[in-house]
Motif scaffolding. Structure first.
Motif, PDB file in Angstrom:
ATOM      1  N   SER A 131       8.378  -0.901 -10.864  1.00 25.33           N
ATOM      2  CA  SER A 131       8.550   0.245 -11.752  1.00 25.33           C
ATOM      3  C   SER A 131       9.960   0.808 -11.638  1.00 25.33           C
ATOM      4  N   LEU A 132      10.437   0.909 -10.406  1.00 23.27           N
ATOM      5  CA  LEU A 132      11.780   1.446 -10.193  1.00 23.27           C
ATOM      6  C   LEU A 132      12.843   0.507 -10.773  1.00 23.27           C
TER       7      LEU A 132
ATOM      8  N   GLY B  77      12.484  -0.848 -13.540  1.00 26.05           N
ATOM      9  CA  GLY B  77      12.372  -0.756 -14.997  1.00 26.05           C
ATOM     10  C   GLY B  77      11.415  -1.748 -15.609  1.00 26.05           C
ATOM     11  N   LYS B  78      10.384  -2.099 -14.832  1.00 28.68           N
ATOM     12  CA  LYS B  78       9.425  -3.091 -15.343  1.00 28.68           C
ATOM     13  C   LYS B  78       8.014  -2.520 -15.356  1.00 28.68           C
TER      14      LYS B  78
END
Ligand SMILES: Cc1cc2nc3c(=O)[nH]c(=O)nc-3n(C[C@H](O)[C@H](O)[C@H](O)COP(=O)(O)O)c2cc1C
Ligand code: SF4
Ligand code: FES
Lengths: 440, 169
Positions: free
Chosen positions: A186-187, A189-190
């Motif tokens: 998530s960090l 950008g996924k």
């Protein structure tokens, strides 16, 4: 604004600066803030890690992994390393990190720096769940203030060659992102789909660099531990479970709230003394001891100490420290349906046992709840949950299966009676609801 | 990278995006925050927002869409000006979360993920929002409201309708 509570049995370490305006950096400094990190700079990584090991601190995110040991696993190479603070706080029944960000954001910042010094990292990330926007603003302000004072950035505290930066990050709604490898995705950008382990984050983590991931409460404990000494902190708790922890007591109690109790404190006392007992003088029916993924305890199983080992022996988990109390009016069929609905909703869908298992358990329980169940449904639920255990890509599958198994095993008679038309408890889901309702 | 002049966003948001694109060791890390801030400004993540964010982060539109569809707070349709999110997870459920949800449904005349005709309010049943010890709880946009009763909810809705809501952004 959350109501703050207190009780004489509390052992105040982490809460020491609560209610004293410590979001203000000068106030934080006046209350011994940023002393521990300067000591850490003086003493060096080995001292930090030894102190953390001696403290007996175990991860407050759920699994209870010893923090000092985790930090010591980071290889000593010259790759860029990262500290990642997990403030995704999404386990139902858990709201303790909320209070830390609100009352003492600098403790999280200082703890992040300490972790960074311990592993040779120059960059830390503080990740907050997207719903915590007002807390993100508090943390962002605290970070900016720390930069303004020269506590963050280059040559911190005027120490030549000691650099540390902090970046804040926000999620956008996803329970699964709290899982450490999904958090890194998530960090980056996924989508929050977990990674296969090994390699563990300590070796290959964020952006491929060695990464220490800790819960926000774990990180906020570090400055206090360095200040008071590892042994002194350890002594507050129980065997192999050092210190204190924030317990959120919610549900049917007189005084719900976030209390700081010594590790090993009696669950019975936490409910009946600290939280004032069952609301309205009703009978206790059950307790979910550490967030919704922890197997339920019945009313006569609560003479157990609140630490990782004792809860394990009692067949459940300490988890995130979110104690949810259920009185006699609760229908366990309905409660079990609500719990599995959450996991079905949050399953990322990556692996079949979890995606299908949560869905079929939910469908089956919804049918039972709606009055169309048969006794075989109880066996089916158990069969499905049994077959999810240990067979999923990440621990979310277990987190869904474990409580489900406990509900149908410990309250089997209530499920049977419900199917036979004798329903215990008072249902509260008055109609078919979007998240918790019948199969769709 | 898109020049600010071409941006569909206000200069403030565009400037924030310029900064976000250089904040992280890898640009793409700015994606989730950018989507959220885009939504805060536009009310939802529009086609134009997807394209601009993709351009800013050197991604394909498809990469952005793929991430967008994962996160439950992100939406591609407008919500109401005030999005009411009522938690019905366990701690709230035990203290009247469903009663609060039902009350909002009746009061606003809308169901889950629906918007009132005047566009003022929308309603969502949500999972745990991290306010369990102050249950039942809800969020209006990003504002938390806890220890709710139906009477309190009425007052809160009225406050927003009359422009007295806090609206953290
Ligand atoms: C499905 C799932 C959700 C999780 N959610 C969180 C969370 O919200 N916050 C958290 O700190 N840890 C969460 N964890 C645990 C993390 O994976 C990780 O173990 C933890 O952040 C490590 O920090 P600690 O050692 O300080 O506990 C979750 C784990 C799983 C499997
Ligand atoms: S166990 Fe569930 S949440 Fe974890 S990877 Fe599999 S489907 Fe996703
Ligand atoms: S269960 Fe409603 S806020 Fe946690």
């Amino acid at each position: 604004m959350p109501t703050q509570v207190s009780h004489p049995d509390e052992a105040v370490v982490l809460k020491r600066r609560f209610g004293q305006g410590a979001t203000n950096i000068d106030k934080y400094v006046a209350l011994d803030g940023y002393k521990a990190v300067q000591q850490a700079i003086e003493q060096g990584p080995e001292w930090i890690i030894n102190t953390m090991k001696a403290s007996g601190l175990r991860g407050r995110g759920g699994a209870g992994f010893p923090t000092g040991l985790k930090w010591s696993f980071v290889p000593k190479n010259d790759k860029a390393k990262y500290v990642l603070v997990n403030g995704d706080e999404s386990e139902p029944g858990t709201c303790k990190d909320h209070v830390i960000f609100l009352e003492d954001p600098h403790a999280v910042i200082e703890g992040t720096m300490i972790a960074g010094l311990a592993i040779g990292s120059k960059l830390g990330f503080i990740y907050l769940r997207g719903e915590y926007r007002y807390l993100l603003k508090i943390v962002e302000k605290a970070v900016a203030d720390a930069y303004a004072k020269g506590f963050l950035g280059k040559n911190i505290f005027g120490k030549e060659g000691v650099d540390f930066d902090i970046i804040t990050q926000t999620g956008a709604g996803a329970y699964e992102v709290g899982e450490e490898s999904a958090l890194m995705e998530s960090l980056e950008g996924k989508r929050g789909v977990p990674r296969i382990k090994p390699p563990f984050p300590a070796v290959v983590g964020l952006y491929g660099g060695p990464t220490v991931i800790n819960n926000a409460e774990t990180i906020a404990s570090a400055p206090h531990i360095l200040l008071m000494g590892g042994e002194a902190y350890a002594k507050l708790g129980s065997e192999r479970n050092g210190g204190t922890r924030l317990f959120g007591i919610s549900g049917h109690v007189e005084r719900p709230g976030v209390y700081e109790l010594p590790m090993g404190y009696s669950l019975r006392k936490a409910i009946y003394e600290v939280a004032g007992g069952v609301k309205g003088g009703k009978q206790l029916k059950a307790v979910v001891p550490g967030g919704s993924s922890c197997p339920v305890l019945t009313a006569d199983e609560i003479d157990v100490g609140l630490d990782f080992d004792q809860m394990g022996k009692a067949g459940t988990m300490l988890g995130s420290g979110g104690i949810v109390v259920l009185d006699e009016t609760v229908s366990m069929v309905e409660f079990a349906l609500r719990v599995i609905s959450f996991y079905q909703h949050e399953s990322c869908g990556w692996c079949i046992p979890c995606r299908e298992g949560t869905d079929w358990i939910k469908k089956t329980l919804a049918r039972v709840y709606a009055g169309g169940g048969s006794r075989k449904d109880i066996d089916n639920v158990q069969y499905l949950a049994d077959n999810m255990m240990g067979r999923t890509f990440c621990p979310l599958g277990d987190a869904a299966a474990m409580p489900t198994l406990a509900f149908v095993k410990k309250f089997r008679k209530e499920f049977e009676d419900y199917i036979d038309g004798h329903r215990a408890g008072t249902p509260v889901m008055s109609e078919v609801h979007e998240l918790a309702g019948a199969a769709h | 990278m898109a020049a600010i002049a071409e941006s569909i966003f206000t200069p403030q948001t565009a400037a924030r995006f310029d900064k976000l694109a250089t904040t992280y060791p890898v640009k793409r890390s700015a994606l989730v925050p950018m989507l959220l801030y885009a939504q805060d400004e536009l009310g939802f993540v529009s086609e134009g927002a997807i394209q601009e964010i993709a351009r800013r982060l050197d991604l394909f539109d498809l990469d952005v869409r793929n991430v967008l569809s994962y996160y439950s707070m992100l939406r591609t349709q407008p919500a109401g000006q005030f999005n009411i999110q009522v938690c019905t997870n366990i701690s709230c459920m035990l203290r009247g979360g469903y009663e609060i949800l039902d009350h909002c449904k009746t009061k606003l005349g809308i169901g889950h993920k629906q918007v009132t005709r005047d566009g003022m309010f929308s309603l969502e049943e949500v999972e745990c929002i991290g306010a369990c010890c102050w249950a039942p709880a809800m969020q209006v946009n990003y504002d938390f409201h806890d220890d709710l009763t139906t009477i309190k909810v009425d007052a809160i809705l009225q406050d927003y309708a009359e422009g007295r809501g806090e609206d953290v952004k």
